[in-house]
Design a protein around this motif. Structure first.
Motif, PDB file in Angstrom:
ATOM      1  N   LEU A 162      -4.758   4.383  -3.698  1.00  0.00           N
ATOM      2  CA  LEU A 162      -6.071   3.789  -3.442  1.00  0.00           C
ATOM      3  C   LEU A 162      -6.947   4.739  -2.640  1.00  0.00           C
ATOM      4  O   LEU A 162      -8.155   4.825  -2.878  1.00  0.00           O
ATOM      5  N   LEU A 163      -6.370   5.468  -1.692  1.00  0.00           N
ATOM      6  CA  LEU A 163      -7.155   6.441  -0.937  1.00  0.00           C
ATOM      7  C   LEU A 163      -7.706   7.517  -1.867  1.00  0.00           C
ATOM      8  O   LEU A 163      -8.881   7.893  -1.776  1.00  0.00           O
ATOM      9  N   ALA A 164      -6.866   8.024  -2.784  1.00  0.00           N
ATOM     10  CA  ALA A 164      -7.313   9.049  -3.725  1.00  0.00           C
ATOM     11  C   ALA A 164      -8.447   8.526  -4.597  1.00  0.00           C
ATOM     12  O   ALA A 164      -9.421   9.243  -4.876  1.00  0.00           O
ATOM     13  N   LYS A 165      -8.324   7.270  -5.041  1.00  0.00           N
ATOM     14  CA  LYS A 165      -9.390   6.664  -5.845  1.00  0.00           C
ATOM     15  C   LYS A 165     -10.674   6.561  -5.037  1.00  0.00           C
ATOM     16  O   LYS A 165     -11.771   6.841  -5.545  1.00  0.00           O
ATOM     17  N   THR A 166     -10.557   6.193  -3.766  1.00  0.00           N
ATOM     18  CA  THR A 166     -11.733   6.044  -2.902  1.00  0.00           C
ATOM     19  C   THR A 166     -12.393   7.389  -2.649  1.00  0.00           C
ATOM     20  O   THR A 166     -13.620   7.520  -2.758  1.00  0.00           O
ATOM     21  N   VAL A 167     -11.599   8.410  -2.309  1.00  0.00           N
ATOM     22  CA  VAL A 167     -12.156   9.747  -2.085  1.00  0.00           C
ATOM     23  C   VAL A 167     -12.786  10.271  -3.372  1.00  0.00           C
ATOM     24  O   VAL A 167     -13.853  10.895  -3.353  1.00  0.00           O
ATOM     25  N   GLY A 168     -12.146   9.993  -4.495  1.00  0.00           N
ATOM     26  CA  GLY A 168     -12.698  10.414  -5.772  1.00  0.00           C
ATOM     27  C   GLY A 168     -14.046   9.781  -6.057  1.00  0.00           C
ATOM     28  O   GLY A 168     -14.954  10.440  -6.581  1.00  0.00           O
ATOM     29  N   ASN A 169     -14.199   8.513  -5.705  1.00  0.00           N
ATOM     30  CA  ASN A 169     -15.490   7.849  -5.918  1.00  0.00           C
ATOM     31  C   ASN A 169     -16.583   8.458  -5.045  1.00  0.00           C
ATOM     32  O   ASN A 169     -17.739   8.573  -5.466  1.00  0.00           O
ATOM     33  N   VAL A 170     -16.226   8.835  -3.818  1.00  0.00           N
ATOM     34  CA  VAL A 170     -17.212   9.421  -2.908  1.00  0.00           C
ATOM     35  C   VAL A 170     -17.624  10.818  -3.383  1.00  0.00           C
ATOM     36  O   VAL A 170     -18.811  11.171  -3.364  1.00  0.00           O
ATOM     37  N   THR A 171     -16.666  11.612  -3.800  1.00  0.00           N
ATOM     38  CA  THR A 171     -16.921  13.021  -4.140  1.00  0.00           C
ATOM     39  C   THR A 171     -17.272  13.232  -5.605  1.00  0.00           C
ATOM     40  O   THR A 171     -17.817  14.276  -5.965  1.00  0.00           O
ATOM     41  N   GLY A 172     -16.925  12.268  -6.460  1.00  0.00           N
ATOM     42  CA  GLY A 172     -17.109  12.450  -7.891  1.00  0.00           C
ATOM     43  C   GLY A 172     -15.966  13.200  -8.547  1.00  0.00           C
ATOM     44  O   GLY A 172     -16.023  13.504  -9.736  1.00  0.00           O
ATOM     45  N   ILE A 173     -14.915  13.509  -7.783  1.00  0.00           N
ATOM     46  CA  ILE A 173     -13.731  14.170  -8.347  1.00  0.00           C
ATOM     47  C   ILE A 173     -12.890  13.089  -9.035  1.00  0.00           C
ATOM     48  O   ILE A 173     -12.319  12.219  -8.377  1.00  0.00           O
ATOM     49  N   LYS A 174     -12.817  13.131 -10.348  1.00  0.00           N
ATOM     50  CA  LYS A 174     -12.173  12.054 -11.095  1.00  0.00           C
ATOM     51  C   LYS A 174     -10.668  12.019 -10.897  1.00  0.00           C
ATOM     52  O   LYS A 174     -10.066  10.947 -10.873  1.00  0.00           O
ATOM     53  N   LYS A 175     -10.033  13.174 -10.777  1.00  0.00           N
ATOM     54  CA  LYS A 175      -8.585  13.214 -10.595  1.00  0.00           C
ATOM     55  C   LYS A 175      -8.201  14.468  -9.825  1.00  0.00           C
ATOM     56  O   LYS A 175      -8.708  15.550 -10.121  1.00  0.00           O
ATOM     57  N   PHE A 176      -7.318  14.312  -8.845  1.00  0.00           N
ATOM     58  CA  PHE A 176      -6.842  15.449  -8.071  1.00  0.00           C
ATOM     59  C   PHE A 176      -5.678  16.106  -8.806  1.00  0.00           C
ATOM     60  O   PHE A 176      -4.858  15.446  -9.439  1.00  0.00           O
ATOM     61  N   ASP A 177      -5.616  17.429  -8.702  1.00  0.00           N
ATOM     62  CA  ASP A 177      -4.608  18.197  -9.431  1.00  0.00           C
ATOM     63  C   ASP A 177      -3.276  18.256  -8.696  1.00  0.00           C
ATOM     64  O   ASP A 177      -2.229  18.445  -9.318  1.00  0.00           O
ATOM     65  N   ALA A 178      -3.304  18.132  -7.387  1.00  0.00           N
ATOM     66  CA  ALA A 178      -2.080  18.107  -6.583  1.00  0.00           C
ATOM     67  C   ALA A 178      -2.387  17.349  -5.303  1.00  0.00           C
ATOM     68  O   ALA A 178      -3.551  17.155  -4.941  1.00  0.00           O
ATOM     69  N   ALA A 179      -1.334  16.913  -4.633  1.00  0.00           N
ATOM     70  CA  ALA A 179      -1.534  16.080  -3.458  1.00  0.00           C
ATOM     71  C   ALA A 179      -0.375  16.240  -2.498  1.00  0.00           C
ATOM     72  O   ALA A 179       0.737  16.613  -2.896  1.00  0.00           O
ATOM     73  N   ALA A 180      -0.635  15.956  -1.233  1.00  0.00           N
ATOM     74  CA  ALA A 180       0.432  15.988  -0.232  1.00  0.00           C
ATOM     75  C   ALA A 180       0.125  14.999   0.874  1.00  0.00           C
ATOM     76  O   ALA A 180      -1.034  14.802   1.248  1.00  0.00           O
ATOM     77  N   ILE A 181       1.161  14.363   1.358  1.00  0.00           N
ATOM     78  CA  ILE A 181       1.079  13.505   2.542  1.00  0.00           C
ATOM     79  C   ILE A 181       1.967  14.130   3.609  1.00  0.00           C
ATOM     80  O   ILE A 181       3.120  14.481   3.342  1.00  0.00           O
ATOM     81  N   ALA A 366     -21.654  20.724  -6.581  1.00  0.00           N
ATOM     82  CA  ALA A 366     -21.217  22.122  -6.681  1.00  0.00           C
ATOM     83  C   ALA A 366     -19.702  22.214  -6.791  1.00  0.00           C
ATOM     84  O   ALA A 366     -19.166  23.077  -7.502  1.00  0.00           O
ATOM     85  N   VAL A 367     -18.981  21.316  -6.104  1.00  0.00           N
ATOM     86  CA  VAL A 367     -17.521  21.275  -6.234  1.00  0.00           C
ATOM     87  C   VAL A 367     -17.141  20.940  -7.671  1.00  0.00           C
ATOM     88  O   VAL A 367     -16.314  21.618  -8.289  1.00  0.00           O
ATOM     89  N   ARG A 368     -17.755  19.899  -8.209  1.00  0.00           N
ATOM     90  CA  ARG A 368     -17.405  19.455  -9.565  1.00  0.00           C
ATOM     91  C   ARG A 368     -17.754  20.501 -10.617  1.00  0.00           C
ATOM     92  O   ARG A 368     -17.065  20.630 -11.641  1.00  0.00           O
ATOM     93  N   GLU A 369     -18.814  21.269 -10.368  1.00  0.00           N
ATOM     94  CA  GLU A 369     -19.259  22.280 -11.333  1.00  0.00           C
ATOM     95  C   GLU A 369     -18.678  23.655 -11.031  1.00  0.00           C
ATOM     96  O   GLU A 369     -19.035  24.635 -11.692  1.00  0.00           O
ATOM     97  N   ASP A 370     -17.819  23.735 -10.019  1.00  0.00           N
ATOM     98  CA  ASP A 370     -17.135  24.978  -9.660  1.00  0.00           C
ATOM     99  C   ASP A 370     -18.113  26.117  -9.357  1.00  0.00           C
ATOM    100  O   ASP A 370     -17.978  27.226  -9.864  1.00  0.00           O
ATOM    101  N   ARG A 371     -19.075  25.828  -8.506  1.00  0.00           N
ATOM    102  CA  ARG A 371     -20.036  26.858  -8.108  1.00  0.00           C
ATOM    103  C   ARG A 371     -20.296  26.787  -6.597  1.00  0.00           C
ATOM    104  O   ARG A 371     -21.427  26.943  -6.141  1.00  0.00           O
ATOM    105  N   LEU A 372     -19.211  26.597  -5.836  1.00  0.00           N
ATOM    106  CA  LEU A 372     -19.354  26.484  -4.385  1.00  0.00           C
ATOM    107  C   LEU A 372     -19.797  27.787  -3.738  1.00  0.00           C
ATOM    108  O   LEU A 372     -20.521  27.775  -2.739  1.00  0.00           O
ATOM    109  N   ARG A 373     -19.367  28.903  -4.270  1.00  0.00           N
ATOM    110  CA  ARG A 373     -19.745  30.175  -3.668  1.00  0.00           C
ATOM    111  C   ARG A 373     -21.262  30.319  -3.624  1.00  0.00           C
ATOM    112  O   ARG A 373     -21.842  30.610  -2.568  1.00  0.00           O
ATOM    113  N   SER A 374     -21.925  30.106  -4.752  1.00  0.00           N
ATOM    114  CA  SER A 374     -23.386  30.249  -4.789  1.00  0.00           C
ATOM    115  C   SER A 374     -24.052  29.163  -3.957  1.00  0.00           C
ATOM    116  O   SER A 374     -25.071  29.410  -3.299  1.00  0.00           O
TER     117      SER A 374
END
Length: 387
Positions: A162-181, A366-374
């Motif tokens: 549920l936390l991952a779903k909540t963070v995803g809704n805030v950031t627009g990141i639909k699914k995380f590729d890896a995770a750790a607790i 910018a995170v979702r579009e992979d252009r954080l550097r610019s």
């Protein structure tokens, strides 16, 4: 846990290994030996810490979605969700003490860390597994709500969903590729196994929780729980003095320092200072974990790996810890950029939490579009200050 071996000894140690060692997630052998030897060592601990239900696909109601075909490669830009929790058992709801997203661009030349303010007011989705409805609350409540099993029992991995779903809704990141607790209580063992940590103290800080000798501070009369007192402690405090150069901290000192968020010692302080200190701690621990003092010392390396096994849960989706390290072998901890999200307090009839400022939407895009550097070149104010 995982750590990659550079056959020539000339490769830069992998960022993923460094980053995740700091959270007790991944420690492979580096600099000495062979990949085969590293895998054999890692194999002793992988199963005990891996739980891929963290990244289980769930729909809007918290039900398991139809599993997608496994992806044969770790490809494209990557987003990792790293969560630190206070020590808990299965009869106590877990609390997300720190929530950090690591974004690694497609070119693998850098990595970006940003913390979600734990007091951020958000919409927490309904979650069928825990039988909780949609509600507005601080983001760190999502894990507690999602963890409910009924009968005064709780599941940390389920709460993470549920936390991952909540963070995803805030950031627009639909699914995380890896995770750790990471359980911070167990994580102390990792720091102890490494002999403490060297880091810069970038501001004067007094401990809210510990005395100068590391023992717990006394509680004020009538303040036996946090429910009836916001700052329940009294008496002498451990003082961390601002330094221009790295200082050696014992395990309990380092973990105590990065917990603090209350202004004291004549210095204003808030949760954003704590986020910065936690990010600095990650980098300091990562560098030390990959130092020759650790990776060329089998006894110390085993101690660190065993301690990691007591403090973390890892999910790499369709891929193992070793596969992750090999994929990200060219990254370096010095390429990590720490980011501070723009936010402000909500003070309607008293402090209600935090809300993100409109500029954060551009950062997440910018995170979702992979252009954080610019993006960060155009918006340097997002880069965290401090060493």
């Amino acid at each position: 846990m995982e750590n990659m071996v550079a056959e020539t000894g000339k490769r830069r140690p992998p960022l993923w290994a460094r980053l995740c060692v700091a959270f007790g997630v991944v420690l492979l052998l580096a600099g000495i030996g062979t990949v085969v030897a590293g895998r054999a060592l890692v194999g002793r601990y992988t199963d005990a810490v891996t739980d891929n239900t963290l990244l289980e696909d769930i729909d809007v109601n918290g039900n398991a979605a139809v599993a997608a075909e496994p992806d044969p490669d770790i490809d494209g830009p990557l987003n990792l969700l790293l969560v630190g929790i206070d020590p808990r058992d299965n009869q106590t709801a877990p609390l997300a003490d720190s929530i950090i997203v690591a974004h690694i661009p497609r070119d693998r030349h850098s990595a970006y860390l940003f913390s979600m303010p734990r007091d951020l007011r958000v919409e927490i989705p309904a979650f069928d597994k825990s039988k909780t409805g949609e509600q507005t609350d601080k983001i760190n409540a999502a894990m507690s709500l999602g963890s409910r099993l009924g009968g005064n029992r709780y599941s940390v991995p389920q709460g993470f969903q549920l936390l991952a779903k909540t963070v995803g809704n805030v950031t627009g990141i639909k699914k995380f590729d890896a995770a750790a607790i990471v359980n911070f209580g167990g994580f102390k063992k990792i720091v102890e196994a490494m002999g403490g940590v060297e880091m810069v103290i970038d501001m004067d800080v007094k401990s809210e929780h510990l005395k100068p000798d590391g023992s717990p501070r006394d509680r004020k009369p009538g303040c036996q729980t946090h429910h009836n007192c916001s700052r329940p402690y009294t008496g002498p405090q451990r003082f961390y003095q601002k330094s221009d150069k790295p200082v050696q901290l014992k395990a309990w000192e380092a973990l105590d320092y990065v917990r603090q968020r209350y202004g004291n010692a004549g210095t204003a302080m808030d949760d954003y200072d704590r986020q910065r200190h936690q990010q600095q701690f990650i980098k300091a621990m990562a560098k030390q974990a990959m130092s020759r003092d650790v990776v060329t010392n089998p006894a110390k390396l085993l101690d660190v790996m065993e301690a990691a096994g007591d403090s973390l849960t890892f999910s790499g989706g369709d891929h193992s810890i070793v596969e992750w390290a090999l994929e990200l072998k060219s990254l370096n901890v010095d390429d990590m950029v720490t980011v501070k999200l723009p936010a402000e307090g909500i003070n309607s009839g008293g402090y209600q939490g935090e809300r993100l400022l409109p500029e954060a939407a551009g950062f997440f895009q910018a995170v979702r579009e992979d252009r954080l550097r610019s993006f960060l070149l155009d918006h340097p104010e997002f880069i965290s200050k401090g060493k």
